[in-house]
Design a protein around this motif. Structure first.
Motif, PDB file in Angstrom:
ATOM      1  N   ALA A  20       8.588   0.004 -14.024  1.00  0.00           N
ATOM      2  CA  ALA A  20       8.000  -1.336 -13.981  1.00  0.00           C
ATOM      3  C   ALA A  20       8.311  -2.027 -12.655  1.00  0.00           C
ATOM      4  N   VAL A  21       9.568  -1.924 -12.228  1.00  0.00           N
ATOM      5  CA  VAL A  21       9.952  -2.587 -10.973  1.00  0.00           C
ATOM      6  C   VAL A  21       9.208  -1.950  -9.790  1.00  0.00           C
ATOM      7  N   ILE A  22       9.129  -0.625  -9.786  1.00  0.00           N
ATOM      8  CA  ILE A  22       8.447   0.051  -8.672  1.00  0.00           C
ATOM      9  C   ILE A  22       6.962  -0.312  -8.650  1.00  0.00           C
ATOM     10  N   ILE A  23       6.330  -0.335  -9.822  1.00  0.00           N
ATOM     11  CA  ILE A  23       4.903  -0.699  -9.852  1.00  0.00           C
ATOM     12  C   ILE A  23       4.721  -2.131  -9.343  1.00  0.00           C
ATOM     13  N   ALA A  24       5.606  -3.026  -9.760  1.00  0.00           N
ATOM     14  CA  ALA A  24       5.499  -4.424  -9.298  1.00  0.00           C
ATOM     15  C   ALA A  24       5.669  -4.500  -7.783  1.00  0.00           C
ATOM     16  N   LEU A  25       6.662  -3.761  -7.272  1.00  0.00           N
ATOM     17  CA  LEU A  25       6.907  -3.796  -5.823  1.00  0.00           C
ATOM     18  C   LEU A  25       5.728  -3.194  -5.042  1.00  0.00           C
ATOM     19  N   LEU A  26       5.178  -2.094  -5.559  1.00  0.00           N
ATOM     20  CA  LEU A  26       4.043  -1.472  -4.869  1.00  0.00           C
ATOM     21  C   LEU A  26       2.829  -2.402  -4.904  1.00  0.00           C
ATOM     22  N   TYR A  27       2.637  -3.053  -6.056  1.00  0.00           N
ATOM     23  CA  TYR A  27       1.512  -3.978  -6.170  1.00  0.00           C
ATOM     24  C   TYR A  27       1.652  -5.083  -5.124  1.00  0.00           C
ATOM     25  N   TRP A  28       2.871  -5.580  -5.009  1.00  0.00           N
ATOM     26  CA  TRP A  28       3.107  -6.626  -4.017  1.00  0.00           C
ATOM     27  C   TRP A  28       2.884  -6.063  -2.601  1.00  0.00           C
ATOM     28  N   PHE A  29       3.523  -4.925  -2.306  1.00  0.00           N
ATOM     29  CA  PHE A  29       3.447  -4.395  -0.936  1.00  0.00           C
ATOM     30  C   PHE A  29       2.001  -4.144  -0.508  1.00  0.00           C
ATOM     31  N   PHE A  30       1.215  -3.503  -1.374  1.00  0.00           N
ATOM     32  CA  PHE A  30      -0.153  -3.174  -0.949  1.00  0.00           C
ATOM     33  C   PHE A  30      -1.074  -4.390  -0.955  1.00  0.00           C
ATOM     34  N   GLY A  31      -0.569  -5.529  -1.358  1.00  0.00           N
ATOM     35  CA  GLY A  31      -1.321  -6.761  -1.235  1.00  0.00           C
ATOM     36  C   GLY A  31      -0.915  -7.584  -0.023  1.00  0.00           C
ATOM     37  N   THR A  32       0.169  -7.168   0.647  1.00  0.00           N
ATOM     38  CA  THR A  32       0.587  -7.915   1.839  1.00  0.00           C
ATOM     39  C   THR A  32      -0.288  -7.528   3.031  1.00  0.00           C
ATOM     40  N   GLU A  33      -0.129  -8.287   4.101  1.00  0.00           N
ATOM     41  CA  GLU A  33      -0.885  -7.981   5.324  1.00  0.00           C
ATOM     42  C   GLU A  33      -0.642  -6.544   5.756  1.00  0.00           C
ATOM     43  N   ARG A  34       0.633  -6.147   5.737  1.00  0.00           N
ATOM     44  CA  ARG A  34       0.962  -4.787   6.159  1.00  0.00           C
ATOM     45  C   ARG A  34       0.384  -3.753   5.193  1.00  0.00           C
ATOM     46  N   GLY A  35       0.624  -3.978   3.901  1.00  0.00           N
ATOM     47  CA  GLY A  35       0.168  -3.017   2.904  1.00  0.00           C
ATOM     48  C   GLY A  35      -1.345  -2.865   2.916  1.00  0.00           C
ATOM     49  N   MET A  36      -2.045  -3.965   3.088  1.00  0.00           N
ATOM     50  CA  MET A  36      -3.499  -3.919   3.156  1.00  0.00           C
ATOM     51  C   MET A  36      -3.946  -3.069   4.342  1.00  0.00           C
ATOM     52  N   SER A  37      -3.200  -3.198   5.452  1.00  0.00           N
ATOM     53  CA  SER A  37      -3.586  -2.423   6.636  1.00  0.00           C
ATOM     54  C   SER A  37      -3.284  -0.937   6.415  1.00  0.00           C
ATOM     55  N   VAL A  38      -2.307  -0.620   5.566  1.00  0.00           N
ATOM     56  CA  VAL A  38      -2.057   0.797   5.237  1.00  0.00           C
ATOM     57  C   VAL A  38      -3.237   1.336   4.422  1.00  0.00           C
ATOM     58  N   ARG A  39      -3.728   0.527   3.494  1.00  0.00           N
ATOM     59  CA  ARG A  39      -4.891   0.960   2.708  1.00  0.00           C
ATOM     60  C   ARG A  39      -6.102   1.155   3.606  1.00  0.00           C
ATOM     61  N   ALA A  40      -6.294   0.240   4.546  1.00  0.00           N
ATOM     62  CA  ALA A  40      -7.422   0.367   5.463  1.00  0.00           C
ATOM     63  C   ALA A  40      -7.289   1.648   6.289  1.00  0.00           C
ATOM     64  N   THR A  41      -6.066   1.961   6.715  1.00  0.00           N
ATOM     65  CA  THR A  41      -5.828   3.158   7.525  1.00  0.00           C
ATOM     66  C   THR A  41      -6.269   4.413   6.774  1.00  0.00           C
ATOM     67  N   GLY A  42      -5.950   4.459   5.472  1.00  0.00           N
ATOM     68  CA  GLY A  42      -6.324   5.631   4.691  1.00  0.00           C
ATOM     69  C   GLY A  42      -7.816   5.697   4.431  1.00  0.00           C
ATOM     70  N   CYS A  43      -8.481   4.558   4.560  1.00  0.00           N
ATOM     71  CA  CYS A  43      -9.893   4.484   4.195  1.00  0.00           C
ATOM     72  C   CYS A  43     -10.804   4.688   5.410  1.00  0.00           C
ATOM     73  N   ASN A  44     -10.475   4.078   6.539  1.00  0.00           N
ATOM     74  CA  ASN A  44     -11.355   4.135   7.710  1.00  0.00           C
ATOM     75  C   ASN A  44     -10.536   3.908   8.983  1.00  0.00           C
ATOM     76  N   GLN A  45     -10.248   4.993   9.671  1.00  0.00           N
ATOM     77  CA  GLN A  45      -9.364   4.895  10.840  1.00  0.00           C
ATOM     78  C   GLN A  45     -10.034   4.181  12.010  1.00  0.00           C
ATOM     79  N   GLN A  46     -11.328   4.446  12.195  1.00  0.00           N
ATOM     80  CA  GLN A  46     -12.032   3.812  13.310  1.00  0.00           C
ATOM     81  C   GLN A  46     -12.027   2.300  13.146  1.00  0.00           C
ATOM     82  N   MET A  47     -12.358   1.860  11.928  1.00  0.00           N
ATOM     83  CA  MET A  47     -12.358   0.434  11.641  1.00  0.00           C
ATOM     84  C   MET A  47     -10.957  -0.149  11.809  1.00  0.00           C
ATOM     85  N   SER A  48      -9.964   0.592  11.342  1.00  0.00           N
ATOM     86  CA  SER A  48      -8.592   0.089  11.421  1.00  0.00           C
ATOM     87  C   SER A  48      -8.198  -0.160  12.869  1.00  0.00           C
TER      88      SER A  48
END
Ligand SMILES: Nc1ncnc2c1ncn2[C@@H]1O[C@H](COP(=O)(O)OP(=O)(O)O)[C@@H](O)[C@H]1O
Ligand SMILES: [Mg+2]
Lengths: 264, 340
Positions: free
Chosen positions: B170-198
């Motif tokens: 539960a704690v890890i899921i909460a932390l991951l949810y938070w991290f991937f919603g931050t500016e940094r985490g969002m940019s990690v998701r973008a990196t995995g999705c589209n490198q050129q755009m990133s």
């Protein structure tokens, strides 16, 4: 605003595929200028924009943006100064992320990516307002995943992302070429609106000579890796497609090799 | 009078039926039921590994094979530290950090030295085998007794283990949810999705890949740490197949989640369903053991399931978009014209 000084780029040097894509290009663009770029296939238009954006290092020459020498800086750092829209509508956005998230990513271009929540309520309201300027109804569905939007909608959002923070330089590489004519016209109109409203210094490649004449206040034509024609002010306003074709033949000694440009 | 052959036939069949009967009667339902709690708690521990695999495989779009090594690293580090006198909770934390470091190595091999991600992972995994052995003093396994140390989780007290591992998940899921919603985490998701755009949006994609790989391996090591304590020993081979098991959990979770939630599936639910996928996987494993099948066949079984699940989206698309279909369409069109 932009200074390109004697820039050279050769792809695959020393192989049978060696291609001198830029051969000592010089170009100086003042703040607020809207420059359209035309030229045949393989003339080096995209290469010039990529050199300015820093996709790869150039072989020779200097690139300055707003007086800052950026020649030694990679693309993701130059992005602080530059907004880009690509030809492929899929290239400019992250399809697995929402419209709002894509805009938020663009909102931090040139800033550090912090460990703070990515989108605030205030930002979301701002994005809604900006999206409503596009007249596509996207403001009512800002959490929609980018991947389900049409090509035209994606290009419009990409344009918004590129200009969300005013860039020192906007680079548009045939950003309407992959769209149907009607959508292309809408996106071009939006481009014109945003560029004029925010007085953004812009370089826009187009395959359409008519568009190149109608839009912007300066036109350059490229051939064989260099600029062969540079027209601005009153001269540009009086230009016709026929003039351009004549100029091309005079400057290059060849016939213009892009049927699409002439026919459309 | 019966002839001889049907009689012998009857006899062998009887023996056969007898064997089945014996086999069936040797399976006790209560035996299966009594194993379920242990299966759940181990599944929950594996859920942390599955979440790690999800980060690389789905978010970063990288198949990272280092996890097979980091799972064992987590266990080895934990057991050696606990035996050395460190409080188990702190040992868990250090195991997590060791996972971060291993993931960073894979990330740097990939981004700094240009080694393809899959090979970078294999290299790290291979190197970790030696390192894990070295950590355990070149013994293939090392025991840590729940009698002597107050372990964070232990198979001796399954109910407590379930509660503790639920808290971890539960704690890890909460932390991951938070991290991937931050500016940094969002940019990690973008990196995995589209490198050129990133890159065009000023994102340092190499840094983000290292962050994602580190985080993923950290979670896998955490999982390995808890797993070693639960089983009471660390084994240098415990991580073998972690990537495939993690993928199986991710896929099971996604299939079930999509079936139940459909369009309402969001990131938090997705992670919860991946944890459920890990539990289900472990329960299937428990069932296989209960059926007295050789547990070594589980690897074959898992691979087949994962291969099928990964192939389905491709085959679906290929069916809609195949030359054979085009050929058929063309023939019916020609046929239609003739009729007209
Ligand atoms: N990344 C690359 N690698 C090799 N050759 C390239 C690359 N990018 C462009 N070129 C070559 O450089 C020349 C100019 O290309 P480009 O700038 O894309 O032309 P255009 O004016 O049509 O945009 C072409 O001959 C093209 O094949
Ligand atoms: Mg081009």
């Amino acid at each position: 605003m932009l200074e390109v000084i004697n820039v050279c780029k050769t792809f695959d040097p020393g192989t049978v595929n060696e291609k001198k894509a830029l051969t000592g290009v010089n170009l100086k663009i003042d703040e607020g200028e809207f420059v359209t770029v035309i030229g045949g296939n393989g003339a080096g238009k995209s290469t010039l924009l990529n050199a300015v954006a820093g996709v790869w290092p150039v072989d020779e020459g200097t690139i300055k943006i707003d007086g800052i020498d950026v020649t030694g800086i990679p693309d993701y750092k130059r992005a602080a100064y530059i907004g880009r829209v690509f030809q492929d509508p899929r290239a400019g956005t992250a399809s697995a992320l929402g419209i709002d998230e894509n805009l938020a990513l663009a909102g931090r271009r040139g800033h550090s990516r912090r460990l703070v929540w990515g989108i605030s309520a205030k930002q979301r309201a701002e994005y809604k307002e900006r999206l409503s300027d596009l007249n596509l109804g996207l403001e009512d569905r800002i959490t929609t995943k980018m991947g389900v939007l049409s090509g035209g909608q994606r290009q419009a959002v990409t344009l918004l992302m590129a200009t969300l923070q005013k860039p020192k330089l906007l680079l548009l590489d045939e950003h309407t070429a992959a769209l149907d004519p009607k959508t292309a016209a809408t996106v071009l109109e939006t481009t014109e609106k945003i560029v004029n409203r925010d007085h953004i210094t812009t370089l826009m490649i187009t395959h359409n000579m008519h568009d190149a004449i109608v839009h912007g206040n300066r036109l350059i034509m490229m051939n064989n890796g260099n600029i062969i024609l540079d027209i601005s002010g009153e001269d540009k306003k009086k230009l016709t497609v026929k003039d351009l074709l004549n100029e091309f033949e005079k400057a290059s000694g060849e016939e213009f090799a892009n049927d699409k440009a002439i026919l459309s | 009078m019966r002839s001889i052959s049907p009689l012998t036939n009857f006899c062998t069949r009887g023996a056969y039926m007898g064997a089945i009967g014996e086999y069936l009667s040797s399976l006790s339902l209560s035996g299966l039921l009594s194993r379920i709690p242990a299966g759940v708690s181990q599944g929950l521990i594996w859920a942390l590994m599955a979440l790690g695999v999800y980060i690389t495989f789905r978010i970063l779009d990288i198949a990272d094979l280092s996890v097979d090594g980091t799972f064992s690293t987590g266990g080895a580090v934990t057991v050696i530290l606990i035996i050395g006198g460190m409080p188990p909770a702190l040992a868990v934390l250090i195991a997590f950090v060791c996972g971060l470091v291993a993931g960073t190595v894979t990330g740097l091999l990939h981004t700094r030295l240009g080694i393809p991600a899959i090979l970078a992972g294999i290299l790290t995994q291979y190197a970790l085998y030696s390192i894990n052995l070295a950590i355990m003093g070149f013994k293939a396994n090392t025991a840590v007794s729940a009698d002597k140390y107050s372990l964070v989780v232990s198979g001796r007290s399954v109910n407590a283990a379930i509660i503790v591992s639920i808290c971890f998940v539960a704690v890890i899921i909460a932390l991951l949810y938070w991290f991937f919603g931050t500016e940094r985490g969002m940019s990690v998701r973008a990196t995995g999705c589209n490198q050129q755009m990133s890159k065009a949006q000023g994102i340092n994609i190499n840094l983000n890949k290292v962050i994602g790989l580190a985080l993923s391996n950290g979670l896998v090591a955490l999982s390995g740490s808890l797993f070693a304590q639960y089983s009471g020993f660390a084994d240098v081979n415990s991580g073998r197949g972690a990537i495939v098991i993690g993928l199986a959990a991710v896929i099971i979770g996604e299939v079930i989640g999509d079936a139940i939630l459909g369009k309402r599936m969001n990131f938090a639910f997705r992670m919860i369903f991946i944890a459920i996928g890990a539990i289900i996987y472990y329960l299937i494993y428990t069932l296989v053991l209960w059926l007295k099948m050789d547990s070594n066949m589980m690897k074959l079984f898992t691979s087949v399931i994962v291969a099928i699940c990964l192939a389905v989206p491709y085959l679906k698309n290929a069916r809609l978009n195949s030359f054979r279909r085009a050929g058929k369409n063309s023939q019916t069109a020609v046929g239609g014209k003739k009729d007209a």
